[in-house]
Design a protein around this motif. Structure first.
Motif, PDB file in Angstrom:
ATOM      1  N   LEU A 178       0.843  -1.192   0.000  1.00  0.00           N
ATOM      2  CA  LEU A 178       0.000   0.000   0.000  1.00  0.00           C
ATOM      3  C   LEU A 178       0.876   1.238   0.000  1.00  0.00           C
ATOM      4  CD1 LEU A 178      -2.586  -1.039   2.752  1.00  0.00           C
ATOM      5  CD2 LEU A 178      -3.035  -0.924   0.283  1.00  0.00           C
ATOM      6  N   LEU A 179       0.316   2.371  -0.415  1.00  0.00           N
ATOM      7  CA  LEU A 179       1.032   3.637  -0.372  1.00  0.00           C
ATOM      8  C   LEU A 179       0.790   4.312   0.980  1.00  0.00           C
ATOM      9  CD1 LEU A 179       2.726   5.455  -2.359  1.00  0.00           C
ATOM     10  CD2 LEU A 179       0.612   6.769  -2.674  1.00  0.00           C
ATOM     11  N   PRO A 180       1.840   4.658   1.730  1.00  0.00           N
ATOM     12  CA  PRO A 180       1.675   5.305   3.035  1.00  0.00           C
ATOM     13  C   PRO A 180       1.357   6.787   2.881  1.00  0.00           C
ATOM     14  CG  PRO A 180       4.007   5.049   2.568  1.00  0.00           C
ATOM     15  CD  PRO A 180       3.261   4.402   1.422  1.00  0.00           C
ATOM     16  N   VAL A 181       0.113   7.084   2.612  1.00  0.00           N
ATOM     17  CA  VAL A 181      -0.305   8.447   2.291  1.00  0.00           C
ATOM     18  C   VAL A 181       0.057   9.423   3.407  1.00  0.00           C
ATOM     19  CG1 VAL A 181      -2.289   9.933   1.797  1.00  0.00           C
ATOM     20  CG2 VAL A 181      -2.149   7.652   0.768  1.00  0.00           C
ATOM     21  N   SER A 182      -0.261   9.067   4.650  1.00  0.00           N
ATOM     22  CA  SER A 182       0.016   9.967   5.782  1.00  0.00           C
ATOM     23  C   SER A 182       1.511  10.208   5.939  1.00  0.00           C
ATOM     24  CB  SER A 182      -0.554   9.380   7.074  1.00  0.00           C
ATOM     25  OG  SER A 182      -1.955   9.263   7.000  1.00  0.00           O
ATOM     26  N   GLN A 183       2.289   9.159   5.783  1.00  0.00           N
ATOM     27  CA  GLN A 183       3.735   9.258   5.923  1.00  0.00           C
ATOM     28  C   GLN A 183       4.338  10.171   4.848  1.00  0.00           C
ATOM     29  OE1 GLN A 183       5.429   5.388   6.419  1.00  0.00           O
ATOM     30  NE2 GLN A 183       7.535   6.127   6.498  1.00  0.00           N
ATOM     31  N   ILE A 184       3.836  10.044   3.634  1.00  0.00           N
ATOM     32  CA  ILE A 184       4.326  10.885   2.540  1.00  0.00           C
ATOM     33  C   ILE A 184       3.910  12.338   2.755  1.00  0.00           C
ATOM     34  CG2 ILE A 184       4.128  11.331   0.056  1.00  0.00           C
ATOM     35  CD1 ILE A 184       3.817   8.307  -0.333  1.00  0.00           C
ATOM     36  N   ALA A 185       2.700  12.530   3.260  1.00  0.00           N
ATOM     37  CA  ALA A 185       2.221  13.891   3.540  1.00  0.00           C
ATOM     38  C   ALA A 185       3.094  14.573   4.599  1.00  0.00           C
ATOM     39  CB  ALA A 185       0.769  13.853   4.003  1.00  0.00           C
ATOM     40  N   MET A 186       3.484  13.815   5.620  1.00  0.00           N
ATOM     41  CA  MET A 186       4.348  14.356   6.676  1.00  0.00           C
ATOM     42  C   MET A 186       5.740  14.664   6.132  1.00  0.00           C
ATOM     43  SD  MET A 186       3.385  12.090  10.048  1.00  0.00           S
ATOM     44  CE  MET A 186       4.660  12.911  10.997  1.00  0.00           C
ATOM     45  N   LEU A 187       6.236  13.816   5.253  1.00  0.00           N
ATOM     46  CA  LEU A 187       7.576  13.987   4.695  1.00  0.00           C
ATOM     47  C   LEU A 187       7.648  15.187   3.758  1.00  0.00           C
ATOM     48  CD1 LEU A 187      10.489  12.872   4.184  1.00  0.00           C
ATOM     49  CD2 LEU A 187       9.493  11.541   2.306  1.00  0.00           C
ATOM     50  N   THR A 188       6.612  15.395   2.974  1.00  0.00           N
ATOM     51  CA  THR A 188       6.670  16.388   1.904  1.00  0.00           C
ATOM     52  C   THR A 188       5.871  17.661   2.177  1.00  0.00           C
ATOM     53  OG1 THR A 188       4.762  15.404   0.765  1.00  0.00           O
ATOM     54  CG2 THR A 188       6.962  14.558   0.207  1.00  0.00           C
ATOM     55  N   GLY A 189       4.931  17.584   3.128  1.00  0.00           N
ATOM     56  CA  GLY A 189       4.074  18.735   3.392  1.00  0.00           C
ATOM     57  C   GLY A 189       2.907  18.847   2.431  1.00  0.00           C
ATOM     58  N   LEU A 190       2.729  17.844   1.597  1.00  0.00           N
ATOM     59  CA  LEU A 190       1.615  17.855   0.648  1.00  0.00           C
ATOM     60  C   LEU A 190       0.328  17.403   1.330  1.00  0.00           C
ATOM     61  CD1 LEU A 190       3.404  16.257  -2.442  1.00  0.00           C
ATOM     62  CD2 LEU A 190       2.682  18.649  -2.218  1.00  0.00           C
ATOM     63  N   ARG A 191      -0.794  17.814   0.766  1.00  0.00           N
ATOM     64  CA  ARG A 191      -2.091  17.411   1.323  1.00  0.00           C
ATOM     65  C   ARG A 191      -2.365  15.941   1.018  1.00  0.00           C
ATOM     66  NH1 ARG A 191      -6.200  21.488  -1.244  1.00  0.00           N
ATOM     67  NH2 ARG A 191      -7.661  20.187  -0.051  1.00  0.00           N
ATOM     68  N   LYS A 192      -2.966  15.261   1.992  1.00  0.00           N
ATOM     69  CA  LYS A 192      -3.306  13.846   1.807  1.00  0.00           C
ATOM     70  C   LYS A 192      -4.241  13.657   0.615  1.00  0.00           C
ATOM     71  CE  LYS A 192      -2.916  12.507   6.684  1.00  0.00           C
ATOM     72  NZ  LYS A 192      -3.659  11.944   7.836  1.00  0.00           N
ATOM     73  N   TYR A 194      -4.351  15.254  -2.170  1.00  0.00           N
ATOM     74  CA  TYR A 194      -3.589  15.281  -3.422  1.00  0.00           C
ATOM     75  C   TYR A 194      -2.872  13.952  -3.642  1.00  0.00           C
ATOM     76  CZ  TYR A 194       0.047  16.641  -6.777  1.00  0.00           C
ATOM     77  OH  TYR A 194       0.887  16.701  -7.869  1.00  0.00           O
ATOM     78  N   ILE A 195      -2.235  13.433  -2.592  1.00  0.00           N
ATOM     79  CA  ILE A 195      -1.504  12.166  -2.690  1.00  0.00           C
ATOM     80  C   ILE A 195      -2.465  11.021  -2.982  1.00  0.00           C
ATOM     81  CG2 ILE A 195      -0.022  10.538  -1.446  1.00  0.00           C
ATOM     82  CD1 ILE A 195       0.938  12.987   0.206  1.00  0.00           C
ATOM     83  N   GLU A 196      -3.602  11.021  -2.310  1.00  0.00           N
ATOM     84  CA  GLU A 196      -4.601   9.969  -2.505  1.00  0.00           C
ATOM     85  C   GLU A 196      -5.165  10.011  -3.924  1.00  0.00           C
ATOM     86  OE1 GLU A 196      -6.730   6.713  -1.976  1.00  0.00           O
ATOM     87  OE2 GLU A 196      -5.393   7.507  -0.419  1.00  0.00           O
ATOM     88  N   LYS A 197      -5.325  11.204  -4.473  1.00  0.00           N
ATOM     89  CA  LYS A 197      -5.870  11.345  -5.827  1.00  0.00           C
ATOM     90  C   LYS A 197      -4.998  10.627  -6.853  1.00  0.00           C
ATOM     91  CE  LYS A 197      -7.043  14.804  -9.338  1.00  0.00           C
ATOM     92  NZ  LYS A 197      -7.125  16.255  -9.658  1.00  0.00           N
ATOM     93  N   TRP A 198      -3.671  10.723  -6.656  1.00  0.00           N
ATOM     94  CA  TRP A 198      -2.734  10.137  -7.608  1.00  0.00           C
ATOM     95  C   TRP A 198      -2.083   8.868  -7.055  1.00  0.00           C
ATOM     96  CZ3 TRP A 198      -3.835  12.162 -11.973  1.00  0.00           C
ATOM     97  CH2 TRP A 198      -4.171  13.510 -12.076  1.00  0.00           C
ATOM     98  N   ARG A 199      -2.743   8.219  -6.123  1.00  0.00           N
ATOM     99  CA  ARG A 199      -2.170   7.075  -5.413  1.00  0.00           C
ATOM    100  C   ARG A 199      -1.656   5.999  -6.358  1.00  0.00           C
ATOM    101  NH1 ARG A 199      -4.141   2.233  -4.227  1.00  0.00           N
ATOM    102  NH2 ARG A 199      -6.195   2.817  -5.002  1.00  0.00           N
ATOM    103  N   ARG A 200      -2.469   5.577  -7.293  1.00  0.00           N
ATOM    104  CA  ARG A 200      -2.084   4.480  -8.181  1.00  0.00           C
ATOM    105  C   ARG A 200      -0.897   4.870  -9.061  1.00  0.00           C
ATOM    106  NH1 ARG A 200      -7.694   1.693 -10.410  1.00  0.00           N
ATOM    107  NH2 ARG A 200      -8.416   0.901  -8.386  1.00  0.00           N
TER     108      ARG A 200
END
Length: 231
Positions: A178-192, A194-200
């Motif tokens: 799975l993609l760790p959306v929360s972890q990536i958001a914390m690392l990059t400062g991006l909104r969850k 946005y990351i979830e939208k392009w998850r695949r």
């Protein structure tokens, strides 16, 4: 005399005679003038060329076509691991090999070599499709989820580059598929969101960039180094 025979006879001479090819192959990825005495990218390209001499065999097709892919992917991996990661872009320009000594390289590729390279690409795509299946993804999902705007694709490419260099994120992805959306958001400062939208799409890019198993697929991405206007 074949390339394999030239390498075996005098590798140092063979490498020296092909420094222009090495430079041009590095230039195509870096998209800027390089200096042999100052730029580490050329050292990476030189090492990649030498490694290609080690790993090359006739069943891998044309030597220079094969080596250009190896150099490009070595530079991409270098950028991925570098602390000063450059801004990367998807390149829509021609992927021709430069250099006066190799203007006729296409004419030298036999049908056998073309068939072998096509087979290698097919095997790589089959391998990648099998890996995607473990994440409940497919190549069709990638096509459907691909952003229409090149800026968005390039932004996601750089996000994938950051993630592919982070051991914790890779460990999560490989362990849970799975993609760790929360972890990536914390690392990059991006909104969850946005990351979830392009998850695949993002997950697929991370799998490609973090693996050494997909040289041809990486080459298909046509990645180049661009200017990061953000500083």
């Amino acid at each position: 005399m074949s390339v394999a025979e030239l390498i075996k006879k005098n590798r140092d001479k063979f490498i020296e005679e092909n420094k222009k090819f090495i430079y041009n192959a590095a230039y195509k990825t870096c998209k800027r003038n390089l200096d042999w005495t100052n730029d580490e990218e050329l050292s990476v390209a030189l090492i990649a060329f030498n490694n290609a001499c080690n790993s090359y065999s006739e069943n891998k097709g044309n030597f220079f076509s094969y080596t250009a892919v190896i150099i490009k992917n070595s530079l991409i991996d270098f950028f991925r691991k570098s602390k000063n990661t450059p801004y990367l872009l998807f390149d829509d320009t021609s992927n021709e090999i430069d250099g006066d000594n190799y203007l006729d390289y296409k004419a030298s590729i036999t049908q056998y070599e073309i068939d072998v390279e096509n087979q290698k690409r097919a095997e790589e795509i089959a391998l990648f499709s099998k890996e995607l299946a473990r994440y409940k993804l497919s190549l069709n999902d990638l096509i459907k989820s691909s952003p229409s705007h090149v800026d968005t694709r390039s932004n996601l490419l750089n996000l994938a580059l950051i993630c592919s260099a982070n051991e914790d994120i890779l460990k999560y992805i490989k362990g849970k598929h799975l993609l760790p959306v929360s972890q990536i958001a914390m690392l990059t400062g991006l909104r969850k969101k946005y990351i979830e939208k392009w998850r695949r799409y993002l997950l697929t890019l991370i799998l490609i960039l973090s693996s050494d198993e997909y040289p041809y697929i990486k080459s298909y991405l046509n990645i180049k180094v661009g200017e990061n206007n953000g500083g």
